[in-house]
Structure formats: C-alpha cells, structure tokens
Design a protein around this motif. Structure first.
Motif, PDB file in Angstrom:
ATOM      1  N   TYR A   1       0.832  -1.205   0.000  1.00 31.22           N
ATOM      2  CA  TYR A   1       0.000   0.000   0.000  1.00 31.22           C
ATOM      3  C   TYR A   1       0.868   1.257   0.000  1.00 31.22           C
ATOM      4  O   TYR A   1       0.603   2.222  -0.742  1.00 31.22           O
ATOM      5  CB  TYR A   1      -0.913  -0.033   1.225  1.00 31.22           C
ATOM      6  N   ALA A   2       1.908   1.255   0.841  1.00 28.57           N
ATOM      7  CA  ALA A   2       2.805   2.409   0.892  1.00 28.57           C
ATOM      8  C   ALA A   2       3.548   2.593  -0.427  1.00 28.57           C
ATOM      9  O   ALA A   2       3.714   3.728  -0.914  1.00 28.57           O
ATOM     10  CB  ALA A   2       3.794   2.237   2.048  1.00 28.57           C
ATOM     11  N   ARG A   3       3.982   1.507  -1.035  1.00 29.58           N
ATOM     12  CA  ARG A   3       4.740   1.613  -2.285  1.00 29.58           C
ATOM     13  C   ARG A   3       3.869   2.158  -3.410  1.00 29.58           C
ATOM     14  O   ARG A   3       4.332   2.950  -4.244  1.00 29.58           O
ATOM     15  CB  ARG A   3       5.310   0.246  -2.656  1.00 29.58           C
ATOM     16  N   VAL A   4       2.627   1.722  -3.478  1.00 28.00           N
ATOM     17  CA  VAL A   4       1.732   2.205  -4.538  1.00 28.00           C
ATOM     18  C   VAL A   4       1.499   3.702  -4.405  1.00 28.00           C
ATOM     19  O   VAL A   4       1.564   4.459  -5.386  1.00 28.00           O
ATOM     20  CB  VAL A   4       0.405   1.429  -4.506  1.00 28.00           C
ATOM     21  N   LEU A   5       1.255   4.185  -3.169  1.00 32.31           N
ATOM     22  CA  LEU A   5       0.988   5.608  -2.976  1.00 32.31           C
ATOM     23  C   LEU A   5       2.246   6.460  -3.102  1.00 32.31           C
ATOM     24  O   LEU A   5       2.159   7.649  -3.394  1.00 32.31           O
ATOM     25  CB  LEU A   5       0.349   5.832  -1.605  1.00 32.31           C
ATOM     26  N   ILE A   6       3.422   5.880  -2.859  1.00 29.40           N
ATOM     27  CA  ILE A   6       4.666   6.650  -2.949  1.00 29.40           C
ATOM     28  C   ILE A   6       5.172   6.705  -4.391  1.00 29.40           C
ATOM     29  O   ILE A   6       5.490   7.774  -4.923  1.00 29.40           O
ATOM     30  CB  ILE A   6       5.729   6.056  -2.005  1.00 29.40           C
ATOM     31  N   LYS A   7       5.244   5.569  -5.046  1.00 34.37           N
ATOM     32  CA  LYS A   7       5.859   5.501  -6.371  1.00 34.37           C
ATOM     33  C   LYS A   7       4.863   5.607  -7.517  1.00 34.37           C
ATOM     34  O   LYS A   7       5.264   5.748  -8.671  1.00 34.37           O
ATOM     35  CB  LYS A   7       6.634   4.187  -6.515  1.00 34.37           C
ATOM     36  N   GLY A   8       3.578   5.504  -7.226  1.00 33.66           N
ATOM     37  CA  GLY A   8       2.590   5.499  -8.295  1.00 33.66           C
ATOM     38  C   GLY A   8       2.360   6.872  -8.892  1.00 33.66           C
ATOM     39  O   GLY A   8       2.681   7.917  -8.305  1.00 33.66           O
ATOM     40  N   ASP A   9       1.791   6.867 -10.106  1.00 38.67           N
ATOM     41  CA  ASP A   9       1.467   8.107 -10.816  1.00 38.67           C
ATOM     42  C   ASP A   9       0.111   7.921 -11.484  1.00 38.67           C
ATOM     43  O   ASP A   9      -0.155   6.874 -12.082  1.00 38.67           O
ATOM     44  CB  ASP A   9       2.534   8.422 -11.858  1.00 38.67           C
ATOM     45  N   PRO A  10      -0.779   8.915 -11.392  1.00 44.12           N
ATOM     46  CA  PRO A  10      -2.119   8.729 -11.952  1.00 44.12           C
ATOM     47  C   PRO A  10      -2.172   8.740 -13.476  1.00 44.12           C
ATOM     48  O   PRO A  10      -3.201   8.351 -14.054  1.00 44.12           O
ATOM     49  CB  PRO A  10      -2.900   9.909 -11.368  1.00 44.12           C
ATOM     50  N   ASN A  11      -1.099   9.172 -14.146  1.00 44.28           N
ATOM     51  CA  ASN A  11      -1.137   9.323 -15.599  1.00 44.28           C
ATOM     52  C   ASN A  11      -0.321   8.276 -16.352  1.00 44.28           C
ATOM     53  O   ASN A  11      -0.572   8.040 -17.535  1.00 44.28           O
ATOM     54  CB  ASN A  11      -0.642  10.718 -15.984  1.00 44.28           C
TER      55      ASN A  11
ATOM     56  N   ILE B   1      -5.220   9.771   6.527  1.00 44.62           N
ATOM     57  CA  ILE B   1      -4.419   8.655   6.004  1.00 44.62           C
ATOM     58  C   ILE B   1      -3.346   9.180   5.061  1.00 44.62           C
ATOM     59  O   ILE B   1      -2.183   8.747   5.112  1.00 44.62           O
ATOM     60  CB  ILE B   1      -5.313   7.632   5.284  1.00 44.62           C
ATOM     61  N   LEU B   2      -3.707  10.098   4.189  1.00 45.10           N
ATOM     62  CA  LEU B   2      -2.729  10.631   3.235  1.00 45.10           C
ATOM     63  C   LEU B   2      -1.610  11.383   3.939  1.00 45.10           C
ATOM     64  O   LEU B   2      -0.491  11.472   3.417  1.00 45.10           O
ATOM     65  CB  LEU B   2      -3.436  11.555   2.237  1.00 45.10           C
TER      66      LEU B   2
END
Length: 737
Positions: A92-102, A129-130
C-alpha cells in the motif's frame, strides 16, 4: 420401462421451460462476465538450503521428518497472517509513494494508483491517512501505518486488510500459492492478480518480508535464550568468585594452608606424644619410687648431706639442667642454637654430677650401712635417681603441655574442617552449575550461528518478473458451466418432480397413481377454434369408449352411465352435458339426470333406491346419464351402482390424488367389487398432449408438430407419410369450416 417413458415425456413436455431457462441463465453469465480480464501470473523460486545445506547441529544421518517439518514451517511463515499484513502495508505504501495517476511508474500501474488513491481519498479519514504517506521513505510510511492501524471497525488501515479489497486484503493475499518442488530445497511462489504491477510488487515484497519475518521469529527466540544464559552465567560466575574469595579469606583468618595435610600431621604428632607421655609417666613413677626407697635406706649422715645448702643448690641446678635438656630434646626449635645450648647444658650437668659426688663423699663417715649397703652407692644412686626423676618430671610436664596444645588444635580444627567442607561443597555445586549453564550458552550460540547459516542460505533463486501479457480468462468455461449446470439442474428437478408428484395430469400417471383404467381425457374448454377441436375430439373418443360397454340394457331397458367424483368441482356435470349433447347430435335418445336438479340426495326414495326408476320415470330414452354428487358429500346406493353399464369416476387432471381420494375410491370399490359392472376413470382439465394419448395427433399438422408428436410417443424411427398427414390436415380444415 414405463417409468423411463414417463420421464422422457415429462422432459419433453417441459422442453420449452428447460430451454428458455438455460438460455436465460447463459445470457446472464455472458452479461456478468463481459468485463472479465485474464489474471497476471508472477512466479518466484526460493532456495532454502534445508535439505542439502550445511548444518552445524545435524548428525550424519538425515532426519527427513525434521526436514519436512522445517519446510512446512517455511511455507506456513510465508502464508502467515502476520507476514501478509506486512506485505499489505508495504504494498500500500509503495503504490501511494511511487505510483502516478497518468502513467506507469516503477512497476506501479496508473490504474492501480488511481483506484487506491480514490479509495482512500473518498474515505471518511482520507486526509488523515494521506498525511501518513512519506514520499521520501517507504520504511517511515510503513511505520506510520503500523502505528495508525488499530483493531477497530472504523479504522481504515485495519479494514483495508481485513475487508475484501481486491489488492490489499487478507482474502486476496492468501491466494498466494507456495509449493515445494518435489523433495528439493526449492519453494515455488506464485500469485495471480488482475493488475500486473500489484502481482509483481506483491511477490517482490513477500520475498523480502518472508526473510525478515523468518529472522525475527528464529532469532527472536534464540536471542532471548542467549540473553538468559548470559545473564545466568554472569550471576553464577560472580557467585562462584565470591564463594572462592570467601574460602580464601577464611583460610587466611584461620591460618590454614592445607587443611587435610595439617590435620594428618596433627594426628601423627598426637599419636607420638601419647607414646612419649606414657614413657615419661612410666619413668616419672619409677624414679619417684626408686627415690623413696633410697631415702628410706639412708642414715643420718646421708640425710644431712641432702640437707646441706650447697649440696641442695647444686642438686637443684642439676635438676634444672636436666629438665632443660629433656625439654630441648622433646621439643626442638632452632636446630643450631638448640645443639649449642644442649651441649653446654650437658657439660654443666656432668660437672655438677662430679661436684655432687665430691660433696657426698666428704659427708659419708661409714662406707656401709648396718644393713650392709654401701653408703657411697646409695648417695650416687640417689643422685642418679634424683636427676632421672627431675628429667622424667620435666619430660612429663613438657609432654602434658604439648598434649594440651594438641587438644586446643583439635578444638580449633574441628569446626574449621566442617566450615571448609561446606564452603567447598557450595563452590563445587556452583562450579557444576556454572559449567552446565556455560554448556547451554555455547549450545545457544551454536544454534544462533546455525540459524545465521540457514538464513544466509535463504536466497531468491528466480526473482519475480513483471508480467507483460495477461492469461486467458475462463469466461467460456463459466458460460458453458452455467449452461450445462442449469440444464442438468432443471432436468433433475423435473425428474424429481416426476418421481414424487401425485398430480394425475395424464393417463399414464393417473393409471400409475390410482391404479384405475382410464377411458378418456377431456381438455380445458375455451373460445379458441383449436380448443374446440380438441374438446370435440376428446368427447367423441370418450363416447366411442363408453358405447363399447352398452352390450346389455339395464332396468328399465336403458343403457345407464353413472358419473361421480371423489371431491367437489371435478367437472362431472359438464362432462355429462357434453356427452348428452354429443349423443343427441348422433340421433340417440339420451337423458341427463343431475343430483339436486332431477333428484335429491336427501330423499328417502334415492337413499333406498334399488333402481333408477325409484326416483325417475323413463320417457322412452335409450341412454340415461346419471350425475351423482361427490363421494365426500353423499353415499351412492350400491344397487344403483350395480344397475348400470359403466361407472365412470371423473377427476381433474390438474388435481393431486390425495389420501382422501384414495380412501373414498377404496370404499367405492368395496361396493362394486363383486359385480361385473365396469369401473373406469376419466380425466378432465387436461392438456392437449394428454388428449392425444386417446385421440392421436391433433392439428395443426406442421412438420415441427409431427416431429414433436413422434418424439413424445417415442416413435423415433417411424417413417413420415406426408400424404396421410395432408389428408388429415384437409379434414381438420373442413371441420373448422
């Protein structure tokens, strides 16, 4: 065979229901699986080294049960809830840290980031949470999430893992498959997810978290054991040192160098002094007795010599020297000084003896006593015995003083020995305890080293790879399975209904349920032309069947047909009217008698009737149709039943044959059992296919209808004769006109 035929007919009768429901369920399956996507499979291989790896604790013989237990433990740790919880938080942390919406970033797809971010943003505690997400450190973010996670229903992180999220929940992560490859050291880990980035990162994080979790579990218990043994070793070592120091201090205080040797030496000296005491005591007693005897034999001159002061002084000096010589010989101190003093004392003693002899000779006047004893010998002997007595006295005194000192030594050494033994036993016990703890401590250290070697052998042989293409979906299998399953379910359902249903429905089932012979089936009547054709054909067939029983007129010269039923509203009145109209259309003189209209069932003439003429007067009819009330309402006189050509039981085909029907029918059979009057049954309210069992195929005579009729009759290999069907079709059309 009849049962198989009935099953086939039942399935054929419900064919449209089976087909339509099957098609409908299949369409639903197609509709609901339209968005199905193939999963992305990610695999990794882990080398454990348990079977073939070096083990410090292993023996030469391989224990396969321990190896299997170790492999099972590894698999259980991988699939443990605590391990998957760490995977959930880190993923969960990795997705929110390294992810990009585009766009896809570092193995994180844009779709997974958007779904995760939108999910947390739209939650009641989204901003909170954010705020826990630290873009600079994944470890700090995981630590923040762990602190925030509490076992509460409204806690977002807690619900993220324990609810049904497709990526992060326990139900999704427990689908990770772990399988040992045959009997080797390899474990195959596989996971499938609808998102390739989630599948890839899940397996990658799992490999890291598994090793950490394994080390925490194994090292945690070993470190605690090592810490315990180390503390115990320090405590027991300090206790051992204190006890040894206490024993040393006690030996110094008591001036003990070697207790056991010293006690042996004291015992030997004590034994020697006992012997010397006995000798000294013996010499003392003997010399004292000898002196007394010599003094008794001395005369007055000899006694005066003894009383002379000079003589006494010299004797006293000689006695003193004799005691000193005896004491020096008994208890030696310094060897050199002792020898010099002893020699001087002996010389002085010899000189004193000579001086005493001279003094004694000058005082002796007579050489012999009156008893004849030489005076010179008596004085010399007395001097010798006096010196020997003094010597024995001095030796006895010295020996007795030494014995007293030895007794004091015994009194000193007795408690000292007990105390030393107690202290030595305590030291010995503490030392053995120390050695035992030291051995356990060494074993624990060896165990830790072995675990370090085992953990070092846990290596990812094949890393997880990012999947490029998705697997094929099982949508086709789902649709086929739903179609086939629905079809067979309906078939089994209708077979079960066919097996347990007691609704009369058609002639074969009515014959099976009731056991009665069926002479006709009358369908529902409505205003449609086709229904009228079916109804007329059924009435005609029933009429033909009943006319076969008109072989002999009953009294009064009439053909009588009795219609009755077991329950109300069975349709016997309508059937009687239809038969009456049909026979009248054939120029037959008929008359319909209906209970309640033409005769009363409460009338005594009816109840006691022996013939129909008892309550009805014939008017030249040929056929008399009598409609009786239901058997559940009123009884039919036996004579009326016997005075007829046929007794026809009318029962609706859409009604079940209940226990009350069976009871009433059994009572009726008891009335007509011994007569030759036929008892038959007719079904009303039937479906058209039940009428065709008596009338044959009814219009329309289309090809599909002909095939359906052939299949319902199991005429599978019958040749179709188009000409005959065409004639029958034309005849049916003429009838319609």
């Amino acid at each position: 065979m009849d049962f198989i035929i009935s099953i086939i007919r039942a399935l054929f009768r419900h064919r449209w229901v089976i087909i339509s429901v099957t098609v409908l369920i299949s369409l639903f399956a197609i509709f609901y699986t339209r968005h199905m996507r193939g999963g992305y499979d990610v695999k990794a291989t882990l080398y454990t080294g348990i079977v073939s790896g070096y083990n410090l604790e292993s023996e030469k013989r391989t224990d396969w049960s321990i190896i299997q237990n170790s492999m099972d433990n590894l698999i259980s740790i991988i699939q443990a809830e605590s391990t998957l919880k760490q995977v959930c938080l880190r993923l969960y942390a990795r997705v929110l840290i390294k992810g990009d919406p585009n766009k896809d970033m570092d193995g994180i797809t844009a779709s997974s980031y958007r779904s995760t971010y939108d999910h947390v943003r739209n939650s009641p505690h989204g901003k909170e949470i954010l705020a826990l997400i630290d873009k600079t450190s994944e470890d700090k973010t995981v630590a923040n999430l762990e602190k925030y996670m509490k076992p509460q229903k409204d806690n977002y992180i807690y619900g993220l893992f324990y609810y049904n999220h497709p990526f992060y929940s326990y139900n999704a992560l427990k689908n990770i498959k772990v399988q040992r490859r045959l009997t080797s050291d390899l474990l195959d880990i596989s996971y499938s997810s609808g998102d390739p980035g989630i599948a890839y990162n899940t397996v990658s994080i799992l490999m890291e978290e598994f090793v950490n979790e394994y080390r925490r579990i194994r090292y945690g218990e070993t470190d605690k054991v090592i810490e315990y043994f180390k503390s115990e070793l320090e405590r027991i070592g300090q206790q051992l040192r204190n006890e040894e120091d206490d024993l040393t201090k006690y030996n110094v205080e008591k001036r003990i160098i070697n207790y056991y040797d010293e006690t042996k030496e004291v015992a030997a000296i004590n034994k020697e002094f006992e012997l010397r005491e006995q000798d000294a005591l013996f010499a003392y007693n003997s010399t004292r007795s000898m002196l007394g005897e010599l003094e008794r034999h001395m005369d007055s001159n000899a006694k005066q010599v003894l009383k002379n002061m000079q003589f006494i002084e010299k004797v006293r000096e000689a006695s003193t020297l004799t005691g000193e010589i005896s004491e020096a010989e008994a208890v030696p101190t310094n060897q050199q000084k002792n020898d010099q003093s002893l020699d001087a004392s002996k010389k002085r003693l010899t000189q004193l003896k000579q001086e005493l002899n001279s003094l004694s000779d000058s005082y002796v006047s007579h050489k012999y006593t009156k008893e004849g004893t030489s005076r010179t010998n008596i004085i010399e002997q007395w001097l010798e015995q006096t010196l020997a007595f003094e010597k024995a006295k001095a030796e006895l005194s010295v020996v007795q003083d030494s014995r007293r000192e030895l007794n004091e030594r015994y009194v000193f050494f007795a408690p000292v020995g007990t105390t030393i033994k107690q202290k030595e036993r305590s030291i010995n016990f503490t030392e053995r305890n120390y050695l035992t703890v030291l051995q356990s401590y060494n074993d624990a250290l060896l165990r830790k080293k072995n675990l370090e070697m085992t953990s070092a052998t846990l290596k990812v042989l094949n890393d997880a790879t990012y999947p490029i293409s998705a697997n094929s979906t099982n949508r086709k299998q789902i649709v086929i399975a739903s179609c086939v399953g629905t079809f067979f379910f309906l078939v089994l359902l209708f077979i079960l209904i066919e097996f347990i249903d007691r609704t009369l429905r058609d002639a074969p089932r009515a014959r099976k349920v009731t056991g009665f012979k069926i002479v006709g089936a009358i369908p529902y009547s409505n205003s449609s032309p086709q229904s009228k054709i079916y109804f007329q054909a059924a009435i005609q067939e029933l009429s033909n069947s009943l006319l076969r029983y008109f072989t002999k007129r009953k009294s009064p010269e009439l053909f009588i047909v009795n219609l009755f039923s077991t329950l109300e509203d069975s349709g016997q009145e309508e059937l009687g009217r239809q038969l009456d109209e049909f026979w009248k259309s054939r120029n037959l003189r008929t008359r319909l008698l209906v209970y309640g209209e033409d005769f009363q069932t409460e009338d005594s003439r009816y109840l006691l009737a022996k013939s129909v003429t008892d309550f009805y007067t014939p008017q030249g009819e040929d056929i008399l149709i009598v409609v009786y009330p239901a058997l559940i309402q009123s009884n039919i006189p036996t004579e009326l039943l016997l005075d007829s050509n046929v007794n026809l039981l009318v029962s609706p085909a859409d009604r079940g044959w209940k226990t009350v029907d069976q009871q009433l029918a059994s009572q009726f059979l008891c009335q007509v059992n011994k007569s030759d009057v036929p008892f038959r049954m007719c079904l009303t309210h039937t479906l058209p296919n039940a009428v065709e069992d008596f009338t044959g195929m009814l219009p329309p005579y289309t090809l599909l209808r002909r095939l359906g009729y052939r299949f319902s009759q199991l005429s599978l290999t019958e040749k179709i004769r188009s000409g005959s069907f065409r004639k029958r079709s034309e005849q049916a059309n003429n009838d319609d006109e």
